[in-house]
Design an enzyme around this catalytic site. Structure first.
Site, PDB file in Angstrom:
ATOM      1  N   ASP A   1      37.290  40.792  32.772  1.00 24.52           N
ATOM      2  CA  ASP A   1      38.399  40.219  32.001  1.00 24.52           C
ATOM      3  C   ASP A   1      38.604  38.723  32.213  1.00 24.52           C
ATOM      4  O   ASP A   1      39.680  38.202  31.931  1.00 24.52           O
ATOM      5  CB  ASP A   1      39.698  40.965  32.310  1.00 24.52           C
ATOM      6  CG  ASP A   1      40.136  40.782  33.758  1.00 24.52           C
ATOM      7  OD1 ASP A   1      39.285  40.460  34.592  1.00 24.52           O
ATOM      8  OD2 ASP A   1      41.321  40.966  34.040  1.00 24.52           O
ATOM      9  N   GLU A   2      37.603  38.041  32.722  1.00 26.11           N
ATOM     10  CA  GLU A   2      37.727  36.590  32.936  1.00 26.11           C
ATOM     11  C   GLU A   2      36.461  35.871  32.508  1.00 26.11           C
ATOM     12  O   GLU A   2      35.357  36.349  32.782  1.00 26.11           O
ATOM     13  CB  GLU A   2      37.940  36.287  34.424  1.00 26.11           C
ATOM     14  CG  GLU A   2      39.303  36.626  34.947  1.00 26.11           C
ATOM     15  CD  GLU A   2      39.426  36.221  36.396  1.00 26.11           C
ATOM     16  OE1 GLU A   2      39.117  35.076  36.725  1.00 26.11           O
ATOM     17  OE2 GLU A   2      39.823  37.082  37.192  1.00 26.11           O
TER      18      GLU A   2
ATOM     19  N   ASP B   1      41.771  34.387  30.728  1.00 22.86           N
ATOM     20  CA  ASP B   1      42.173  35.526  31.556  1.00 22.86           C
ATOM     21  C   ASP B   1      42.955  36.501  30.680  1.00 22.86           C
ATOM     22  O   ASP B   1      43.973  36.131  30.100  1.00 22.86           O
ATOM     23  CB  ASP B   1      43.052  34.988  32.692  1.00 22.86           C
ATOM     24  CG  ASP B   1      43.317  36.020  33.763  1.00 22.86           C
ATOM     25  OD1 ASP B   1      43.386  35.630  34.932  1.00 22.86           O
ATOM     26  OD2 ASP B   1      43.456  37.207  33.434  1.00 22.86           O
TER      27      ASP B   1
END
Length: 425
Positions: A120-121, A18
DNA sequence: TCTGGGGTCCTAGGACCC
DNA sequence: TCTGGGGTCCTAGGACCC
């Protein structure tokens, strides 16, 4: 029976990566590379839309901004009241796609099974990789440090035996940390957390659960599953399993095949009060949707239109097509019809076009109503796509957009489509 | 005074068929 | 004239995620 028992016993090691304050971190790194003397991450700052475009909400915040009580999703003027010196920078989605791609290719060095979960993960299946990079915690630190050194931003890594626990672990203390949440740690590390920290418990569900005196994840885990089922149906069963750390979906690297729908929507700079202007916006949105559809080599069977009024009420209308299509004109025609059928005449703030029920584009069945120009239309669309990809999306625009009141191709975050979030992990 | 944009999944009701 | 259920498809809306 023995065999299934053995499979059940096979333990996996999953990591969830993350990016800390992703949009803001990426902008900060970019600015520093360009010679900026302040690091946005060190001062109260947010990424947010502009007020005059009516998109003024907080998309990401720095840790100093968080200390002022500023929250993601909050309106900019409110955030500024909390912190008058707040620095607001506009979003830059192309930069985010580049940063995300760079992270993805680095992460892929550590396992063949990496799933991009959002910009973003990512999930990484580390099972069996110990031989190459060491114990999971050791590997996670290596990855984290390498990202910091090579890409310039920090990440949190959560380690668990499934995607759910890995994801919850990555959400523990931030930034720049590695955490574990193994099954044996669930009662001590996960159950004391407020119930809204559980994946899939949002605002509404939190309220309902709290009213049932379920305040922590542990309360939820220890609630009778039959009772939850009676209140929430299958969602109740899902909640109970998640609260107990039970989840077993695979880390799938398969992206484009899994896309269920493609849509674009936009908040217009002014309230739209007439059909003609609405049609222009719908055409502009359809241009992006159809282009992305063709880029995914797919056709759609359902078109839907969403309207949000100046009073912020929204409603939608959809229709199944006689035959799948990827032609801009055909999608637009349906979108315009749908709009006319459902618009009640209110002032419009926001419009959206979405296509779903996707299929491959290789054997599109003709229909009785097929016109002979279909192939020509498709060829024209493809030629336009090519020019836009090569020379920019405004290199070729329709005549109706020359007054520049409305963007000729609107919506769209990046060129690189991938399957996004699924609420089922 | 003002509230983005990209997704996924589930449910409920009505139509329709057997 | 009045009466079944089961199954599937379609549509609208609402929940959730980032």
């Amino acid at each position: 029976m023995r065999i299934s028992g053995d499979i059940m016993a096979a333990k996996r090691t999953i990591m969830h990566i993350d990016v800390n304050s992703a949009y803001l971190s990426w902008q900060a790194v970019y600015d520093l590379q360009k010679g900026a003397d302040v690091d946005l991450r060190q001062i109260p700052s947010v990424v947010g839309g502009s007020h005059e475009d009516r998109k003024g909400i907080v998309l990401a915040k720095s840790i100093p901004a968080k200390a002022f009580g500023i929250q993601t999703g909050e309106v900019i003027w409110q955030a500024k009241q909390k912190c008058p010196d707040l620095v607001v920078v506009p979003p830059n989605y192309e930069l985010y796609m580049k940063a995300s791609n760079a992270l993805f290719s680095l992460i892929k060095d550590y396992s063949p099974k990496v799933q991009r979960f959002s910009v973003d993960e990512m999930f990484l299946d580390y099972t069996g990789m110990e031989y190459f990079f060491g114990e999971p915690i050791e590997a996670a630190y290596k990855i984290k440090e390498r990202v910091k050194k090579e890409l310039g931003f920090t990440i949190n890594i959560g380690i668990g035996e499934n995607k759910l626990t890995a994801k919850i672990a990555s959400d523990f203390k931030k930034p720049d940390m590695v955490h574990t949440l193994y099954q044996r740690e669930i009662p001590t590390k996960m159950w004391p957390l407020p119930v809204e920290d559980l994946f899939m418990v949002g605002r509404k569900t939190k309220k309902k659960l709290n009213e049932m005196n379920i305040k922590t994840i542990g309360d939820l885990a220890n609630t009778d599953v039959k009772f939850l089922y009676s209140r929430f149906k299958s969602f109740g069963y899902l909640l109970w399993r998640y609260a107990n750390g039970i989840e077993n979906s695979p880390v799938s690297g398969d992206r484009i095949m899994n896309i269920k729908g493609i849509g674009n929507s936009t908040t217009i700079k002014f309230d739209v009060e007439d059909k003609e202007t609405a049609f222009k916006v719908l055409l502009s949105l359809t241009e992006s949707v159809a282009m992305r559809l063709r880029a995914a080599k797919a056709c759609c069977s359902v078109v839907s239109v969403e309207i949000k009024t100046s009073q912020l009420n929204s409603y939608s209308h959809q229709r199944k097509l006689f035959a799948p299509t990827c032609i801009t004109d055909e999608i637009y025609t349906v979108a315009a019809e749908l709009f006319e059928e459902c618009w009640k005449g209110e002032k419009i703030r926001h419009l959206g076009v979405r296509v779903s029920q996707l299929s491959g584009d290789d054997f599109v069945q003709g229909t009785f109503f097929d016109d002979v120009n279909r192939e020509k239309k498709e060829a024209l669309d493809c030629a336009i796509d090519y020019i836009r990809l090569k020379y920019g999306k405004h290199s070729i625009i329709r005549g109706v957009f020359v007054d520049r009141e409305i963007s000729p191709v609107s919506g769209g975050v990046g060129e690189d489509d991938y399957a996004m979030m699924s609420s089922i992990l």
